[in-house]
Design a protein around this motif. Sequence first.
Motif, PDB file in Angstrom:
ATOM      1  N   LEU A   1      12.401  -8.628   4.167  1.00  0.00           N
ATOM      2  CA  LEU A   1      13.015  -7.524   3.651  1.00  0.00           C
ATOM      3  C   LEU A   1      12.273  -5.990   3.916  1.00  0.00           C
ATOM      4  CD1 LEU A   1      14.547  -8.518   0.314  1.00  0.00           C
ATOM      5  CD2 LEU A   1      15.574  -8.242   2.562  1.00  0.00           C
ATOM      6  N   THR A   2      10.972  -6.135   3.727  1.00  0.00           N
ATOM      7  CA  THR A   2      10.245  -4.738   3.793  1.00  0.00           C
ATOM      8  C   THR A   2      10.198  -4.681   5.409  1.00  0.00           C
ATOM      9  OG1 THR A   2       8.203  -5.898   3.518  1.00  0.00           O
ATOM     10  CG2 THR A   2       9.356  -4.915   1.523  1.00  0.00           C
ATOM     11  N   LYS A   3       9.869  -5.546   5.989  1.00  0.00           N
ATOM     12  CA  LYS A   3       9.844  -5.380   7.443  1.00  0.00           C
ATOM     13  C   LYS A   3      11.140  -5.118   8.282  1.00  0.00           C
ATOM     14  CE  LYS A   3       6.111  -8.761   7.953  1.00  0.00           C
ATOM     15  NZ  LYS A   3       5.822 -10.357   8.378  1.00  0.00           N
ATOM     16  N   SER A   4      12.080  -5.328   7.703  1.00  0.00           N
ATOM     17  CA  SER A   4      13.429  -4.959   8.343  1.00  0.00           C
ATOM     18  C   SER A   4      13.616  -3.416   7.714  1.00  0.00           C
ATOM     19  CB  SER A   4      14.671  -5.976   7.728  1.00  0.00           C
ATOM     20  OG  SER A   4      14.510  -7.229   7.928  1.00  0.00           O
ATOM     21  N   LEU A   5      13.343  -3.167   6.821  1.00  0.00           N
ATOM     22  CA  LEU A   5      13.530  -1.728   6.356  1.00  0.00           C
ATOM     23  C   LEU A   5      12.653  -0.882   7.198  1.00  0.00           C
ATOM     24  CD1 LEU A   5      13.511  -1.752   2.549  1.00  0.00           C
ATOM     25  CD2 LEU A   5      15.304  -0.995   3.809  1.00  0.00           C
ATOM     26  N   LEU A   6      11.372  -1.354   7.407  1.00  0.00           N
ATOM     27  CA  LEU A   6      10.492  -0.383   8.405  1.00  0.00           C
ATOM     28  C   LEU A   6      11.214  -0.360   9.739  1.00  0.00           C
ATOM     29  CD1 LEU A   6       6.894  -1.495   7.048  1.00  0.00           C
ATOM     30  CD2 LEU A   6       8.440   0.620   6.306  1.00  0.00           C
ATOM     31  N   LEU A   7      11.623  -1.511  10.253  1.00  0.00           N
ATOM     32  CA  LEU A   7      12.143  -1.300  11.599  1.00  0.00           C
ATOM     33  C   LEU A   7      13.441  -0.662  11.841  1.00  0.00           C
ATOM     34  CD1 LEU A   7      12.258  -2.663  14.210  1.00  0.00           C
ATOM     35  CD2 LEU A   7      13.530  -4.722  13.512  1.00  0.00           C
ATOM     36  N   ALA A   8      14.326  -0.711  10.842  1.00  0.00           N
ATOM     37  CA  ALA A   8      15.545   0.396  10.563  1.00  0.00           C
ATOM     38  C   ALA A   8      15.075   1.622  10.551  1.00  0.00           C
ATOM     39  CB  ALA A   8      16.327  -0.059   9.274  1.00  0.00           C
ATOM     40  N   ALA A   9      14.147   2.010   9.790  1.00  0.00           N
ATOM     41  CA  ALA A   9      13.497   3.308   9.889  1.00  0.00           C
ATOM     42  C   ALA A   9      13.313   4.093  10.950  1.00  0.00           C
ATOM     43  CB  ALA A   9      12.451   3.446   8.801  1.00  0.00           C
ATOM     44  N   GLY A  10      12.259   3.296  11.873  1.00  0.00           N
ATOM     45  CA  GLY A  10      12.014   3.293  12.997  1.00  0.00           C
ATOM     46  C   GLY A  10      12.998   3.713  14.126  1.00  0.00           C
ATOM     47  N   LYS A  11      14.302   2.804  14.006  1.00  0.00           N
ATOM     48  CA  LYS A  11      15.214   3.116  15.047  1.00  0.00           C
ATOM     49  C   LYS A  11      15.947   4.260  14.690  1.00  0.00           C
ATOM     50  CE  LYS A  11      16.155  -1.742  15.909  1.00  0.00           C
ATOM     51  NZ  LYS A  11      17.037  -2.996  15.678  1.00  0.00           N
ATOM     52  N   ALA A  12      15.971   4.736  13.136  1.00  0.00           N
ATOM     53  CA  ALA A  12      16.869   6.002  12.763  1.00  0.00           C
ATOM     54  C   ALA A  12      16.037   7.108  12.902  1.00  0.00           C
ATOM     55  CB  ALA A  12      16.982   5.764  11.135  1.00  0.00           C
ATOM     56  N   GLY A  13      14.683   7.244  13.556  1.00  0.00           N
ATOM     57  CA  GLY A  13      14.084   8.384  13.813  1.00  0.00           C
ATOM     58  C   GLY A  13      12.929   8.719  12.957  1.00  0.00           C
ATOM     59  N   ALA A  14      12.404   7.769  11.964  1.00  0.00           N
ATOM     60  CA  ALA A  14      11.426   8.195  11.079  1.00  0.00           C
ATOM     61  C   ALA A  14       9.954   8.270  11.945  1.00  0.00           C
ATOM     62  CB  ALA A  14      11.359   7.282   9.980  1.00  0.00           C
ATOM     63  N   ASP A  15       9.149   9.035  11.614  1.00  0.00           N
ATOM     64  CA  ASP A  15       7.625   9.035  12.230  1.00  0.00           C
ATOM     65  C   ASP A  15       6.780   7.933  11.328  1.00  0.00           C
ATOM     66  OD1 ASP A  15       8.557  11.191  14.015  1.00  0.00           O
ATOM     67  OD2 ASP A  15       7.867  12.652  12.231  1.00  0.00           O
ATOM     68  N   ALA A  16       7.123   7.695  10.258  1.00  0.00           N
ATOM     69  CA  ALA A  16       6.368   6.865   9.384  1.00  0.00           C
ATOM     70  C   ALA A  16       7.103   6.650   8.143  1.00  0.00           C
ATOM     71  CB  ALA A  16       4.974   7.489   9.021  1.00  0.00           C
ATOM     72  N   ALA A  17       6.812   5.378   7.574  1.00  0.00           N
ATOM     73  CA  ALA A  17       7.704   4.761   6.291  1.00  0.00           C
ATOM     74  C   ALA A  17       6.756   3.982   5.597  1.00  0.00           C
ATOM     75  CB  ALA A  17       9.055   4.222   6.766  1.00  0.00           C
ATOM     76  N   ASP A  18       7.279   3.687   4.447  1.00  0.00           N
ATOM     77  CA  ASP A  18       6.742   2.604   3.658  1.00  0.00           C
ATOM     78  C   ASP A  18       8.154   1.980   2.898  1.00  0.00           C
ATOM     79  OD1 ASP A  18       6.892   4.368   1.443  1.00  0.00           O
ATOM     80  OD2 ASP A  18       5.106   4.552   1.360  1.00  0.00           O
ATOM     81  N   ALA A  19       8.206   0.785   2.589  1.00  0.00           N
ATOM     82  CA  ALA A  19       9.208   0.073   1.962  1.00  0.00           C
ATOM     83  C   ALA A  19       8.621  -0.841   0.806  1.00  0.00           C
ATOM     84  CB  ALA A  19       9.903  -0.755   2.937  1.00  0.00           C
ATOM     85  N   LYS A  20       9.491  -1.158  -0.364  1.00  0.00           N
ATOM     86  CA  LYS A  20       8.984  -1.716  -1.301  1.00  0.00           C
ATOM     87  C   LYS A  20      10.233  -2.656  -1.774  1.00  0.00           C
ATOM     88  CE  LYS A  20       7.028  -1.791  -6.152  1.00  0.00           C
ATOM     89  NZ  LYS A  20       6.568  -0.943  -7.162  1.00  0.00           N
ATOM     90  N   ALA A  21       9.967  -3.947  -1.922  1.00  0.00           N
ATOM     91  CA  ALA A  21      10.994  -4.758  -2.584  1.00  0.00           C
ATOM     92  C   ALA A  21      10.550  -5.658  -3.776  1.00  0.00           C
ATOM     93  CB  ALA A  21      11.325  -5.800  -1.357  1.00  0.00           C
ATOM     94  N   VAL A  22      11.605  -5.631  -4.734  1.00  0.00           N
ATOM     95  CA  VAL A  22      11.002  -6.372  -5.952  1.00  0.00           C
ATOM     96  C   VAL A  22      12.423  -7.160  -6.399  1.00  0.00           C
ATOM     97  CG1 VAL A  22      10.724  -6.016  -8.374  1.00  0.00           C
ATOM     98  CG2 VAL A  22      10.078  -4.381  -6.887  1.00  0.00           C
ATOM     99  N   ARG A  23      12.062  -8.683  -6.384  1.00  0.00           N
ATOM    100  CA  ARG A  23      12.972  -9.454  -6.999  1.00  0.00           C
ATOM    101  C   ARG A  23      12.613 -10.107  -8.441  1.00  0.00           C
ATOM    102  NH1 ARG A  23      13.095 -12.986  -2.524  1.00  0.00           N
ATOM    103  NH2 ARG A  23      14.868 -11.868  -2.008  1.00  0.00           N
TER     104      ARG A  23
END
Length: 448
Positions: free
Chosen positions: A8-30
């Motif tokens: 999930l977190t890797k998918s969020l980071l990939l989506a952020a890059g495609k959207a034009g972010a220079d950098a990002a971090d993602a957190k998931a909690v189940r």
Amino acid sequence: MSQPLDSLTKSLLLAAGKAGADAADAKAVRATSVSVDVRGGMLEQAERAEGTDIGLRVFVGKRSATVSASDASERTMEEMAVRAVAMAREAPEDPYAGLAEPEQLAQHWDAEALQLVDPAEEPSPETLQEDAAATEAAALAVKGVSQVQSASAGYSRQQIFLATTNGFEGGFGRTNRGLSCVAIAGSGSGMERDYDGDNRIFQSDLRDAADIGQTAAQRALARLEARKPPTGTYPVLFDERVASSLIGHLLGAVNGNAIARGASYLRHALGEAILPDHLSLIEDPHRPRVGGSRPFDGEGLPTQRRMIVENGVLMGWTLDLATARKLGMAPTGNAARGTSSGPSPTTWNIALTQGAVSRDDLIREMGTGLLVTSMIGSTINPNTGDYSRGASGLWVENGEITHAINECTIAGNLRDMLRAMIPANDGRPHLSRVVPSLLVPGMTLAGA
């Protein structure tokens, strides 16, 4: 089958890059939680909740934004990334914003050594109900207890994963088992209530249900026929249940956010004595089976044992990346973050040096004064340390407890109070804040 949190977190980071972010971090909690409330020997309420929360923080230059959701579908993640980047582009620039440098990131850790997950099976609702009912029955069996306001048992399990575009990936789990009771003694306008409870990572460490119920009952009985104390200056003994609030005020005053804003009475106290010379305040996020333990912080930095106060002297601030940059210092691995907010500095496991005597010894030594067992409200001036709180507890006369006290105010200055305090030896080692009962030799009491 649920998608793994690292995916999930890797998918969020990939989506952020495609959207034009220079950098990002993602957190998931189940998370999974179960709670049961019992009243009058019968089940009053039972709840079970399960869910996955995901959060994404993006950077566009020195601008950032955070978004979150509880839907982990691919479409939602793509929409989150687009929205976050759009929000970041409209946000003001922050010269201190940004991810850690790669060399700052945690490299090696052993989450299993922290023993944060109980391998035992999740307790059944019937087991939780039995524990809550046993707690209630034990309280009602104590003569003078008229009713039990609540008897509750619960269990929770969490999985946490964090990933960043600068190369960090890591996760760990956590469990919690709790049991509590609120007992009521007396009748009519003379009713009083008090509580007891326990929370542990391992179910096998949980205190006995009967002990919790009996203690809640005894505490409620001790509050009956309360009076107001005389007004004047007296020694005040903060019971172990509330003593950690004093240390909490100290921790707030050395938090990087407060220091960076100049809104702390300790902002110029680095290197100065703020506690008695023989006392130290230690943070250790690697204590096994303790709720505040963790292998890394919310920005992927390694957590570490550190001396906040050593032999009375203030040694440093509590810093995340942003506050460290503002102050021109190194971060301390103390960033906390949820899925819907960015990081902020906080402390993990704290322990104050234990004293050489018991709480009973301090009661005998204090002569005449107030033993505080609960507090309400607060007026704390963060710039001066002036302190005023409503309190209740037990009056001590000639070294002996004589009667209950309520409707009073205790006041002083935190810097003076902390510098003069005397600790007992009753801090509970399984808590994330191990703070014993604390005697402050002189405070202003306003009562009758």
